[in-house]
Scaffold this motif. Structure first.
Motif, mmCIF file in Angstrom:
data_model
loop_
_atom_site.group_PDB
_atom_site.id
_atom_site.type_symbol
_atom_site.label_atom_id
_atom_site.label_comp_id
_atom_site.label_asym_id
_atom_site.label_seq_id
_atom_site.Cartn_x
_atom_site.Cartn_y
_atom_site.Cartn_z
ATOM 1 N N LEU A 82 -3.012 -11.096 1.107
ATOM 2 C CA LEU A 82 -3.862 -9.980 0.193
ATOM 3 C C LEU A 82 -3.634 -8.499 0.631
ATOM 4 O O LEU A 82 -3.721 -7.808 -0.122
ATOM 5 C CB LEU A 82 -5.051 -10.616 -0.137
ATOM 6 C CG LEU A 82 -4.980 -11.901 -0.854
ATOM 7 C CD1 LEU A 82 -6.368 -12.689 -0.732
ATOM 8 C CD2 LEU A 82 -4.715 -11.855 -2.119
ATOM 9 N N GLY A 83 -3.521 -8.276 2.000
ATOM 10 C CA GLY A 83 -3.355 -6.985 2.290
ATOM 11 C C GLY A 83 -2.110 -6.413 1.867
ATOM 12 O O GLY A 83 -2.083 -5.315 1.171
ATOM 13 N N ARG A 84 -1.021 -7.186 1.735
ATOM 14 C CA ARG A 84 0.458 -6.859 1.268
ATOM 15 C C ARG A 84 0.184 -6.941 -0.152
ATOM 16 O O ARG A 84 1.062 -5.952 -0.729
ATOM 17 C CB ARG A 84 1.243 -8.009 1.870
ATOM 18 C CG ARG A 84 2.653 -7.627 1.528
ATOM 19 C CD ARG A 84 3.317 -6.859 2.651
ATOM 20 N NE ARG A 84 4.571 -6.559 2.474
ATOM 21 C CZ ARG A 84 5.255 -5.208 2.248
ATOM 22 N NH1 ARG A 84 4.474 -4.274 2.059
ATOM 23 N NH2 ARG A 84 6.523 -5.082 2.257
ATOM 24 N N VAL A 85 -0.271 -7.886 -0.720
ATOM 25 C CA VAL A 85 -0.558 -7.919 -2.147
ATOM 26 C C VAL A 85 -0.962 -6.448 -2.804
ATOM 27 O O VAL A 85 -0.901 -5.791 -3.716
ATOM 28 C CB VAL A 85 -1.322 -9.003 -2.743
ATOM 29 C CG1 VAL A 85 -1.746 -8.883 -4.336
ATOM 30 C CG2 VAL A 85 -0.330 -10.120 -2.511
ATOM 31 N N SER A 86 -2.123 -6.045 -1.905
ATOM 32 C CA SER A 86 -3.022 -4.723 -2.391
ATOM 33 C C SER A 86 -2.118 -3.402 -2.482
ATOM 34 O O SER A 86 -2.133 -2.693 -2.878
ATOM 35 C CB SER A 86 -4.412 -4.713 -1.534
ATOM 36 O OG SER A 86 -3.734 -4.065 -0.318
ATOM 37 N N ASP A 87 -1.004 -3.570 -1.355
ATOM 38 C CA ASP A 87 -0.238 -2.583 -1.323
ATOM 39 C C ASP A 87 0.794 -2.468 -2.585
ATOM 40 O O ASP A 87 1.192 -1.389 -2.985
ATOM 41 C CB ASP A 87 0.989 -2.556 -0.014
ATOM 42 C CG ASP A 87 0.097 -2.218 1.238
ATOM 43 O OD1 ASP A 87 -0.663 -1.172 1.046
ATOM 44 O OD2 ASP A 87 0.656 -2.300 2.332
ATOM 45 N N ALA A 88 1.052 -3.614 -3.079
ATOM 46 C CA ALA A 88 2.164 -3.715 -4.147
ATOM 47 C C ALA A 88 1.450 -3.676 -5.464
ATOM 48 O O ALA A 88 1.760 -3.038 -6.684
ATOM 49 C CB ALA A 88 2.981 -5.067 -4.128
#
Length: 498
Positions: A82-88
């Protein structure tokens, strides 16, 4: 050397004044920190719910361990994913998704089918329960990465520590709320309601609804909007949480750094893998996150009653005394928030690790000097463990989460904190999994002597490797992290500021 690093000298921002924008920022932090409150409640609620839950669903000790640890290991995955999802996808939309995961996971746990016969195993109930815990774990992991980043990106650098640190205060408040609610529900409903543990878990549905509805009205991170080229939207958000002149000046600085990164091709995963300084800061982030867990703080928050029973307390005394850990955690969090924009991050790390390591040593010594059966043994160990929790919350927990939210460049902030917290949560899971076995094998003294030895190594790591982030804009930090300059100025800057 001047107070700020060379990259700071080019940033001449108008002063931060009081006004409606400060109240708006306060409201945003309160709503977003409901994610931290849920994080705390859902990790603390099993401390009192595990017994009735195991009885209702006919769980063995191993199955109970799977139920409890499934949240922790899922949180590791949630932090990374979800850290990666928040970037996108954006910080705000990701937090809204977290609210949904918290709520649906809670429903699955609360409505796990009980076994038809008392104290017999229910395979269906166990499966549904673990699925619910995994869903909550993904949300907890996501909250541990996305909420601090969201707050750090919205806060002005002068008060970024106290704004971002509110999330950790919300976490320990959630754990205290879980301890208190468990005690109240057990006393008032324990003999009246079957499956009282379901009521304990159900309480967390309320802040999940509040987080969902509240975030629908909150803005997106202006720094994330800038990275996506949405400059007008970013300025509109900044103008709600800054004076007008300050908003324009900050946006110009954010745009400048973003343009430099694009020119230098310093964006995306490829940039991280090909830049030794970005790789180094991720490794340091992993180290800081693991250091936090290797103090053993979550062993106390998960197994506090077990530690106190091993020290000589009765089960009832241990349950009541366990509330003290939640109380001092909140007190420590309040002190930490007061100090967060007054003390350097590195200074708080060093003070915190020195105190926690000393407490570990004293607990180990007390366990050896005071034999089992000595009436002073449980009291002394309780006082020392309370001192450890207070030291941890005052100087380490909030500072760690704030530092992690600040240190990574914008284009990889979600990824960087996600990777770091993934390793932290994984370490948390293993410590939680093996802590009861460790205490049973080497006793309280041996366990805390081991924590003390790790604490010494952690102190060496912090002093030699961790750079300072306080009183710097995120953009200034970004430049120095990407070029390695932050390691050259860290020690002189610390010496000047302390």
């Amino acid at each position: 050397m001047s107070h700020n690093s060379p990259s700071d000298s080019r940033v001449d921002l108008p002063p931060l004044t009081h006004g409606p924008h400060r109240k708006r920022l306060g409201l945003i932090s309160v709503v977003a920190c409901l994610g931290g409150l849920l994080f705390g409640y859902d990790t603390g609620v099993t401390n009192g719910a595990e017994g009735p839950m195991a009885q209702d669903l006919g769980l063995s000790l191993l199955q109970l361990g799977v139920v409890i640890s499934s949240l922790v290991f899922a949180a590791a995955v949630g932090a990374l994913l979800l850290g990666r999802v928040s970037d996108a996808w954006g910080r705000r939309r990701t937090i809204i998704l977290l609210a949904v995961l918290f709520f649906v996971g809670t429903l699955l746990v609360v409505f796990s089918p009980a076994s038809p016969e008392p104290e017999t195993f229910s395979p269906t109930g166990f499966t549904v329960l673990v699925c619910g815990r995994i869903m909550i774990g993904l949300a907890v992991g996501g909250a541990s990465t996305v909420v601090p980043v969201y707050l750090a990106e919205l806060a002005p650098y002068e008060i970024r520590g106290s704004i971002t640190g509110r999330n950790e205060l919300a976490i320990v408040s959630g754990q205290l709320a879980a301890f208190v609610m468990n005690a109240l529900i057990a006393v008032t409903l324990g003999d009246v309601v079957d499956g009282v543990w379901r009521v304990m878990f159900a309480v967390s549905a309320l802040p999940a609804i509040g987080l969902f509805l509240g975030m629908l009205r909150m803005p997106e991170s202006p720094r994330w909007l800038t990275e996506k080229g949405r400059y007008d939207d970013a300025l509109a958000v900044l103008e709600t949480v800054r004076p007008a002149e300050r908003a324009k000046a900050e946006l110009q600085e954010i745009e400048r750094i973003a343009a430099i990164e694009v020119e230098a091709h310093q964006v995306g995963l490829k940039a991280v893998l090909t830049n030794k300084w970005l790789l180094r800061i991720i490794l340091i982030g992993i180290g800081v996150s693991m250091t936090q867990q290797l103090t053993g703080i979550n062993s106390v928050m998960y197994y506090g009653t077990r530690i106190l029973e091993e020290s000589g307390m009765t089960a009832q005394q241990a349950v009541l005394a366990n509330i003290a850990f939640g109380v001092v955690a909140v007190v420590g969090g309040l002190i930490a928030l007061y100090n967060m924009d007054r003390l350097n991050r590195r200074t708080t790390f060093v003070i915190g690790l020195s105190l926690t390591t000393t407490c570990h040593l004293l607990i180990g010594i007390a366990g050896n000097l005071l034999p089992e059966g000595n009436p002073a043994r449980p009291i002394v160990i309780l006082v020392l463990v309370v001192a450890f929790v207070l030291s941890m919350q005052t100087f380490l927990n909030i500072a760690v989460w704030v530092w992690l939210a600040e240190i990574f460049p914008l284009h990889m902030r979600g990824l960087g904190i996600g990777i770091s917290v993934f390793f932290g949560w994984t370490m948390n899971g293993f410590v939680a999994l093996y802590f009861p076995t460790l205490v049973g094998t080497v006793g309280i003294s041996g366990t805390f002597f081991l924590f003390a030895a790790i604490g010494v190594l952690a102190l060496i790591f912090v002093i030699t490797q961790v750079p300072e982030t306080r009183n710097r804009t995120l953009e200034a930090l970004e430049e120095d992290v990407s070029t390695g300059a932050i390691y050259q100025v860290a020690k002189p800057a610390d010496a000047h500021r302390s």
